[in-house]
Scaffold this motif. Structure first.
Motif, PDB file in Angstrom:
ATOM      1  N   HIS A 122       0.821  -1.204   0.000  1.00  0.00           N
ATOM      2  CA  HIS A 122       0.000   0.000   0.000  1.00  0.00           C
ATOM      3  C   HIS A 122       0.862   1.264   0.000  1.00  0.00           C
ATOM      4  O   HIS A 122       0.609   2.207  -0.757  1.00  0.00           O
ATOM      5  CB  HIS A 122      -0.931   0.000   1.213  1.00  0.00           C
ATOM      6  CG  HIS A 122      -1.534   1.336   1.496  1.00  0.00           C
ATOM      7  ND1 HIS A 122      -2.504   1.905   0.705  1.00  0.00           N
ATOM      8  CD2 HIS A 122      -1.291   2.223   2.493  1.00  0.00           C
ATOM      9  CE1 HIS A 122      -2.828   3.091   1.193  1.00  0.00           C
ATOM     10  NE2 HIS A 122      -2.112   3.307   2.282  1.00  0.00           N
ATOM     11  N   THR A 170       0.868   4.091  -2.821  1.00  0.00           N
ATOM     12  CA  THR A 170       0.509   5.457  -2.455  1.00  0.00           C
ATOM     13  C   THR A 170       1.620   6.426  -2.826  1.00  0.00           C
ATOM     14  O   THR A 170       1.379   7.511  -3.367  1.00  0.00           O
ATOM     15  CB  THR A 170       0.193   5.538  -0.950  1.00  0.00           C
ATOM     16  OG1 THR A 170      -0.913   4.673  -0.666  1.00  0.00           O
ATOM     17  CG2 THR A 170      -0.146   6.954  -0.530  1.00  0.00           C
ATOM     18  N   TRP A 192       1.241   9.562  -5.446  1.00  0.00           N
ATOM     19  CA  TRP A 192       1.547  10.970  -5.130  1.00  0.00           C
ATOM     20  C   TRP A 192       2.681  11.492  -5.996  1.00  0.00           C
ATOM     21  O   TRP A 192       2.702  12.662  -6.382  1.00  0.00           O
ATOM     22  CB  TRP A 192       1.847  11.137  -3.645  1.00  0.00           C
ATOM     23  CG  TRP A 192       0.577  11.201  -2.857  1.00  0.00           C
ATOM     24  CD1 TRP A 192       0.060  10.230  -2.049  1.00  0.00           C
ATOM     25  CD2 TRP A 192      -0.360  12.288  -2.834  1.00  0.00           C
ATOM     26  NE1 TRP A 192      -1.132  10.646  -1.521  1.00  0.00           N
ATOM     27  CE2 TRP A 192      -1.418  11.901  -1.989  1.00  0.00           C
ATOM     28  CE3 TRP A 192      -0.409  13.528  -3.445  1.00  0.00           C
ATOM     29  CZ2 TRP A 192      -2.511  12.731  -1.735  1.00  0.00           C
ATOM     30  CZ3 TRP A 192      -1.495  14.357  -3.199  1.00  0.00           C
ATOM     31  CH2 TRP A 192      -2.526  13.959  -2.357  1.00  0.00           C
ATOM     32  N   TRP A 194      -7.780  -0.239  -5.593  1.00  0.00           N
ATOM     33  CA  TRP A 194      -6.963   0.351  -4.544  1.00  0.00           C
ATOM     34  C   TRP A 194      -7.005  -0.526  -3.290  1.00  0.00           C
ATOM     35  O   TRP A 194      -5.993  -0.684  -2.610  1.00  0.00           O
ATOM     36  CB  TRP A 194      -7.467   1.759  -4.240  1.00  0.00           C
ATOM     37  CG  TRP A 194      -6.593   2.507  -3.304  1.00  0.00           C
ATOM     38  CD1 TRP A 194      -6.885   2.862  -2.022  1.00  0.00           C
ATOM     39  CD2 TRP A 194      -5.279   2.992  -3.546  1.00  0.00           C
ATOM     40  NE1 TRP A 194      -5.835   3.540  -1.467  1.00  0.00           N
ATOM     41  CE2 TRP A 194      -4.832   3.632  -2.381  1.00  0.00           C
ATOM     42  CE3 TRP A 194      -4.430   2.941  -4.643  1.00  0.00           C
ATOM     43  CZ2 TRP A 194      -3.575   4.204  -2.289  1.00  0.00           C
ATOM     44  CZ3 TRP A 194      -3.188   3.523  -4.549  1.00  0.00           C
ATOM     45  CH2 TRP A 194      -2.780   4.147  -3.380  1.00  0.00           C
ATOM     46  N   GLU A 253       2.573   9.682   5.526  1.00  0.00           N
ATOM     47  CA  GLU A 253       1.895   8.409   5.244  1.00  0.00           C
ATOM     48  C   GLU A 253       2.807   7.224   5.570  1.00  0.00           C
ATOM     49  O   GLU A 253       2.390   6.239   6.183  1.00  0.00           O
ATOM     50  CB  GLU A 253       1.486   8.370   3.763  1.00  0.00           C
ATOM     51  CG  GLU A 253       0.825   7.109   3.323  1.00  0.00           C
ATOM     52  CD  GLU A 253      -0.683   7.145   3.337  1.00  0.00           C
ATOM     53  OE1 GLU A 253      -1.267   6.081   3.078  1.00  0.00           O
ATOM     54  OE2 GLU A 253      -1.264   8.192   3.614  1.00  0.00           O
TER      55      GLU A 253
END
Length: 169
Positions: free
Chosen positions: A55, A59, A63, A84, A147
């Motif tokens: 993940h 991610t 980005w 996702w 994150e």
């Protein structure tokens, strides 16, 4: 022949150092694990160690694409959201996920060295984003740091629940 490597200072160096530290802690949580252990749920959450790394890599890639391509790089259609959710499941091997994450991280690090940190794009339309807000490359990179660090903490809890090992303590 000699090579010259640019030494980064200031905020670019800070971003790279913060990313490296957060990534280290996340990767450290899976040291010595089998694929089965990396797929194991150890809490009420659906999260697994391998799924978290998968993940975070996805991610970070998303980005990074936002920084270079703008909001069109982020697809929040119902099909994309279902796909996702698959990013949280370790479907290959842990080694494959770690290798993929290393490649994504390397490419992001290269972007940090060259991107105009003031380059801004509007956030895409999604229920979790504020409307009519733009993020700079700097803000998106800081979000990647946050994150990664957040999920490293999640991974630490999962690892400790799995076999008592702690990554950060």
């Amino acid at each position: 022949m000699t090579t010259t490597e640019t030494v980064l200072t200031g905020e670019r160096a800070d971003i790279l150092e913060s990313l490296a530290k957060a990534r280290h802690f996340l990767r450290h949580t899976v040291r010595g694990l089998t694929d089965e252990q990396a797929r194991a749920r150890t809490t009420e959450s659906e999260l697994t160690l391998g799924g978290l790394i998968k993940h975070v890599a996805a991610t970070e890639l998303q980005w990074r694409r936002f920084i270079t391509d703008g909001p069109r790089a982020m697809d929040f259609s119902s099909d994309a959201v279902e796909g996702w959710l698959d990013n949280f499941r370790l479907t290959g091997t842990l080694e494959e996920v770690l290798d993929s994450y290393a490649e994504v991280a390397s490419e992001t690090d290269e972007l940090v060295k060259t991107v105009d940190l003031d380059l801004a794009h509007p956030l895409p339309t999604a229920p979790w984003f504020e409307a009519d807000v733009s993020w700079t490359a700097r803000r998106a990179l800081l979000h990647i740091v946050a994150e990664t660090a957040q999920h490293a903490g999640h991974a630490d809890i999962i690892r400790e629940s799995l076999d008592g090992q702690k990554s950060m303590g």
